[in-house]
Design a protein around this motif. Structure first.
Motif, PDB file in Angstrom:
ATOM      1  N   ILE A  17       0.838  -1.201   0.000  1.00 36.80           N
ATOM      2  CA  ILE A  17       0.000   0.000   0.000  1.00 36.80           C
ATOM      3  C   ILE A  17       0.872   1.251   0.000  1.00 36.80           C
ATOM      4  N   THR A  18       1.946   1.233   0.782  1.00 30.89           N
ATOM      5  CA  THR A  18       2.803   2.420   0.871  1.00 30.89           C
ATOM      6  C   THR A  18       3.642   2.618  -0.385  1.00 30.89           C
ATOM      7  N   ILE A  19       4.006   1.540  -1.068  1.00 32.55           N
ATOM      8  CA  ILE A  19       4.903   1.667  -2.224  1.00 32.55           C
ATOM      9  C   ILE A  19       4.271   2.462  -3.369  1.00 32.55           C
ATOM     10  N   PRO A  20       3.067   2.122  -3.848  1.00 29.59           N
ATOM     11  CA  PRO A  20       2.498   2.929  -4.934  1.00 29.59           C
ATOM     12  C   PRO A  20       2.245   4.377  -4.523  1.00 29.59           C
ATOM     13  N   LEU A  21       1.959   4.606  -3.241  1.00 29.54           N
ATOM     14  CA  LEU A  21       1.833   5.986  -2.773  1.00 29.54           C
ATOM     15  C   LEU A  21       3.171   6.705  -2.869  1.00 29.54           C
ATOM     16  N   SER A  22       4.239   6.002  -2.481  1.00 32.78           N
ATOM     17  CA  SER A  22       5.567   6.632  -2.537  1.00 32.78           C
ATOM     18  C   SER A  22       6.000   6.902  -3.974  1.00 32.78           C
ATOM     19  N   LYS A  23       5.573   6.063  -4.903  1.00 36.17           N
ATOM     20  CA  LYS A  23       5.906   6.301  -6.318  1.00 36.17           C
ATOM     21  C   LYS A  23       5.264   7.594  -6.816  1.00 36.17           C
ATOM     22  N   LYS A  24       4.060   7.867  -6.322  1.00 37.45           N
ATOM     23  CA  LYS A  24       3.378   9.089  -6.734  1.00 37.45           C
ATOM     24  C   LYS A  24       3.902  10.319  -5.991  1.00 37.45           C
ATOM     25  N   CYS A  25       4.703  10.070  -4.957  1.00 35.71           N
ATOM     26  CA  CYS A  25       5.273  11.169  -4.168  1.00 35.71           C
ATOM     27  C   CYS A  25       6.793  11.016  -4.166  1.00 35.71           C
ATOM     28  N   MET A  26       7.378  10.956  -5.334  1.00 35.01           N
ATOM     29  CA  MET A  26       8.786  10.645  -5.519  1.00 35.01           C
ATOM     30  C   MET A  26       9.681  11.436  -4.561  1.00 35.01           C
ATOM     31  N   GLY A  27      10.530  10.687  -3.857  1.00 32.64           N
ATOM     32  CA  GLY A  27      11.492  11.320  -2.973  1.00 32.64           C
ATOM     33  C   GLY A  27      10.979  11.611  -1.578  1.00 32.64           C
ATOM     34  N   ARG A  28       9.694  11.338  -1.328  1.00 36.38           N
ATOM     35  CA  ARG A  28       9.143  11.579   0.008  1.00 36.38           C
ATOM     36  C   ARG A  28       8.744  10.244   0.642  1.00 36.38           C
ATOM     37  N   PRO A  29       9.226   9.963   1.842  1.00 38.24           N
ATOM     38  CA  PRO A  29       8.858   8.713   2.513  1.00 38.24           C
ATOM     39  C   PRO A  29       7.389   8.721   2.926  1.00 38.24           C
ATOM     40  N   VAL A  30       6.744   7.577   2.800  1.00 36.26           N
ATOM     41  CA  VAL A  30       5.335   7.424   3.173  1.00 36.26           C
ATOM     42  C   VAL A  30       5.239   6.359   4.263  1.00 36.26           C
ATOM     43  N   LYS A  31       4.643   6.730   5.399  1.00 41.34           N
ATOM     44  CA  LYS A  31       4.512   5.804   6.534  1.00 41.34           C
ATOM     45  C   LYS A  31       3.052   5.417   6.736  1.00 41.34           C
ATOM     46  N   LEU A  32       2.844   4.124   6.975  1.00 41.66           N
ATOM     47  CA  LEU A  32       1.520   3.615   7.346  1.00 41.66           C
ATOM     48  C   LEU A  32       1.682   2.736   8.575  1.00 41.66           C
ATOM     49  N   THR A  33       1.053   3.115   9.663  1.00 38.01           N
ATOM     50  CA  THR A  33       1.056   2.322  10.895  1.00 38.01           C
ATOM     51  C   THR A  33      -0.383   2.009  11.258  1.00 38.01           C
ATOM     52  N   TYR A  34      -0.664   0.723  11.416  1.00 35.78           N
ATOM     53  CA  TYR A  34      -2.014   0.319  11.787  1.00 35.78           C
ATOM     54  C   TYR A  34      -2.326   0.694  13.233  1.00 35.78           C
TER      55      TYR A  34
END
Length: 793
Positions: free
Chosen positions: A260-277
């Motif tokens: 889930i985080t990877i495709p989000l990070s691809k759309k936000c190139m260069g910015r880390p995306v964190k998901l914590t349940y």
């Protein structure tokens, strides 16, 4: 006598964990970090007609939104049946349908509420028996097109994702020869892993296309492979880093939030995306232990010898069974427990249901099937007037005996385990209850378990000797609380004669540390331990060769001792490991060899597939761990409350590497087993989890911990490092059936479904709801005559 192996060495990661210095994924903060949230399905089974994300995209602070169209590839370690976001339809309540990345968690949550999803609800199936009916709604219509391994047998056009068979001997002939026949049925519900650390992932995509994932996972290389398939990326472009992991119990073995985080990070190139349940999301959206319905038919001779058994296991696999298919396989090849039965028919079915995803849980199916196997044995023994301990001794696998796959076993310690707990629990001695309204009882249960892994899975290790004589050990075996970092360091220290405190272990980074299949299956001490031992021996061989040159002595007359290469004949002639770490400097100023780097790899020897139709094979698993537990309980007759007073446990670990850690694993397994026996139950209503938090989902607390007497039995495993085999999972397997057997001993009441809650016990006391079975003589020659069938209470 070993210097480091077999001794109580303090945990090498203990200080950083108790001081709070250890960093977990959710502790990691990065510049420009974005936060992800998911849109969850309210339905157990429904078509997705439309997903409208326009309002979410328009919200200020939202940087990316994705749907199933962004992650269409199916993934799965054993059966590729899941996508990271639902595509055509949803299959369980809480399944992720869309996700957003925003500059804050609050904005991400607001954006999720703005996503509009249109569904067409479909009929659902919520237990295995309904799901296998010929007219049941299909949960995976495309099952026939999914990829899967050669040891799994899905049934396209049904909800059966794997059917594993055992056909040993002639079961019909065995039942015809039996003097008595009994049939019983047992049920184990879903339970949650409940690790202290929730699932958490960070993904960062660089402009070069390099993807880095920080994941609270047990198996970085397995995650990397799954992500490569899901996103069509070459492996060298994916780096998976697993920092400190705060418990897993199997729930962090596969991929979860990474996709889930990877495709989000691809759309936000260069910015880390964190998901914590959140805890509630963790309870619903991560793996659960599968429910299991077990049916057992047993034929026994008058002398107590079991001659035939027919077992059927129906596993409630949930919406996706990419991991569950292997649990069904494990349940099949261990289907009679640690007993040598000549004629066996077993069928183990993994079944799709519209429930949370079933997956690996400590014990990997063994807790579920042994709850049935070990109560069934007691019921037979009691009907025959044979002491339950003696009945187990009669039927336990002996030296040279055979499993249900016809694998012949040697170095078998099960009888020693039974005898140890029999003594420690004071079997046969009645202890006085603490109050007039309370009764006491004792129960026993045995177990065995093998690593449920493909035959050719590998472990590897690298050891670098530093110029001051210290060493770096690199592995990707993950210490998820079991103490593997310490055990592997001890093995390296033993070979190299370097103190444990002079070896630093680095793990869990696929760009840095060498390959490890997975940290599952109680295989790390055995598999990774062998790889570490080989790596250390490789470094040792290099050191001895250099020492031979430097000392002018044959290598075969040299040894490593306390950080030196020493002559076995002339002890005063020696060279320090430090002086050889970068190679040997000769008198003329030239050098020999270069830095000492030891490499080791290991695959379990001679493990082969079983026959597809019979499940028979010479060696389908690497090793078996045997154990037994006996318990003493006290029951309050007015409330039904059960208190576990004492537990005696004995496990054959082959060779104990660290006695303190081994005892800790066994004690922890006992407590977790008490939780599964008395407290834990994922309450479901039409596919919805009704207790997704620690207020309503109870796990053991300090007050639930009994007196524990732990015995470590050492019957060496010839292929293990120093004779060792794994014990992490086996430790919780026999607890629940031992408690169930103790309830019968105290009350004469048989309850054959978990949990053994106070409410259930009190109801059985008041309304005499015990499962009442009588075993009568088999009238041989008349098919079925003399059988008694017992159902779920």
């Amino acid at each position: 006598m070993y210097k480091y192996v077999g001794h109580d060495i303090k945990r090498v990661d203990g200080l950083e964990k108790v001081t709070g210095y250890a960093k977990y994924v959710d502790d990691i903060k990065m510049a420009g970090m974005l936060y992800a949230k998911i849109k969850k399905s309210p339905y157990a089974h429904a078509k997705i007609l439309k997903v409208d994300v326009s309002k979410a995209m328009a919200l200020e602070g939202v940087k990316a939104v994705i749907t199933g169209a962004d992650v269409p590839n199916r993934v799965g370690l054993y059966l590729e049946d899941k996508t990271f976001l639902a595509t055509d339809k949803v299959r369980f309540v809480g399944e992720a349908v869309a996700a957003v990345a925003a500059i804050s968690e609050e904005i991400a949550e607001e954006a999720i509420e703005l996503i509009e999803v249109e569904y067409e609800e479909l009929p659902g199936v919520f237990n295995a028996m309904d799901a296998i009916k010929h007219d049941a709604p299909l949960i995976h219509e495309d099952l026939g097109s999914y990829k899967y391994g050669p040891i799994f047998f899905p049934k396209p056009g049904t909800n059966i994702s794997n059917h594993y068979k055992i056909r040993k001997g002639d079961v019909d002939k065995g039942f015809a020869e039996a003097d008595y026949i009994m049939e019983n049925e047992f049920y184990v519900p879903h339970i949650q892993h409940a690790p202290i650390e929730n699932h958490s992932v960070i993904a960062l995509t660089e402009p070069s296309g390099k993807l880095t994932v920080w994941s609270a996972c047990q198996s970085p290389y397995a995650v990397r492979k799954a992500l490569s398939v899901a996103f069509d990326l070459p492996l060298h472009k994916i780096r998976v880093i697993a920092p400190t992991v705060g418990g897993g119990f199997g729930g962090k073995a596969g991929t979860t939030l990474e996709g889930i985080t990877i495709p989000l990070s691809k759309k936000c190139m260069g910015r880390p995306v964190k998901l914590t349940y959140t805890r509630e999301e963790d309870m619903v959206g991560s793996f659960v232990r599968q429910g299991c319905l077990a049916r057992i038919k047993t034929g026994v001779k008058k002398d107590g010898g079991i001659v035939a058994e027919e077992n059927t296991f129906y596993w409630e696999g949930g919406a996706y069974t990419e991991y569950g298919v292997n649990i069904a396989r494990a349940g099949g090849y261990a289907s009679t427990g640690p007993y040598d039965i000549p004629n066996v028919k077993a069928d183990s079915y993994c079944v799709y249901t519209n429930q949370p995803v079933g997956g690996p849980y400590r014990g990997f199916g063994m807790s579920e099937i042994h709850f049935a196997i070990e109560q069934n044995l007691d019921m037979i023994a009691i009907q025959m007037g044979i002491d339950p301990v003696e009945f187990r001794k009669i039927n336990a696998i002996k030296e040279g005996g055979h499993t249900v796959t016809s694998q012949q076993l040697y170095n078998v310690g099960i009888t020693k385990c039974i005898e140890a707990v029999e003594k420690d629990i004071e079997w046969g001695k009645a202890n006085k209850a603490s109050a007039p309204n309370k009764l006491r009882g004792k129960g026993i249960a045995c177990m065995y378990k093998a690593p449920s892994q493909p035959n050719n899975v590998a472990s590897s290790a690298i050891i670098k000797i530093n110029e001051d004589g210290t060493a770096n050990l690199m592995v990707t075996a993950m210490d998820i609380g079991q103490g593997s970092d310490t055990v592997l360091t001890q093995i390296a220290a033993e070979v190299l004669t370097i103190p444990v405190e002079k070896i630093s272990i680095i793990s869990g980074d696929t760009d840095v540390t060498p390959y490890e299949w997975q940290t599952v299956a109680s295989r790390i001490t055995y598999c990774a331990g062998n790889a570490v031992k080989k790596a250390a021996e490789d470094a040792k061989e290099q050191l001895l060769k250099l020492g031979s040159i430097g000392l002018g002595l044959p290598a075969e007359y040299l040894k490593l001792e306390d950080g030196y290469v020493v002559s076995a004949v002339y002890p005063d002639r020696k060279k320090s490991i430090a002086s050889l770490a970068l190679g040997l400097e000769m008198a003329d100023g030239s050098g020999v060899h270069g830095p000492i780097i030891g490499r080791g790899s290991f695959i379990p020897p001679n493990v082969r597939n079983t026959d597809k139709e019979t499940g028979q094979g010479e060696k389908p698993v690497a090793f078996w761990t045997f154990g037994a537990q006996a318990v003493e309980i006290e029951i309050d007759m007015e409330t039904g409350q059960i208190e576990v007073i004492k537990v005696a446990a004995a496990y054959d670990v082959g060779k104990v590497i660290n006695p303190q850690l081994c005892r800790g694993q066994i004690e922890g397994g006992i407590v977790q087993g008490i939780g599964s026996a008395l407290l834990e139950h994922q309450i479901m209503e039409n596919g919805k989890v009704k207790n997704p938090n620690f207020v309503d989902y109870k796990i053991p607390a300090v007050r639930d911990v009994p007196e524990m007497v732990v015995r470590i039995i050492e019957v060496p495993e010839v292929t293990g490092p120093y004779g060792a085999r794994g014990v992490g999972e086996p430790a919780m397997v026999p607890t629940a059936p031992a408690i169930a057997n103790a309830i019968y001993d105290a009350l004469g009441i048989r309850i054959n479904s978990l949990p053994l809650s106070a409410e259930k016990v009190l109801d059985a006391i008041k309304n005499n709801k015990s499962v009442s079975c009588k075993m009568v003589q088999n009238n041989k020659g008349e098919d079925g005559e003399g059988q008694v069938k017992c159902g779920i209470n």
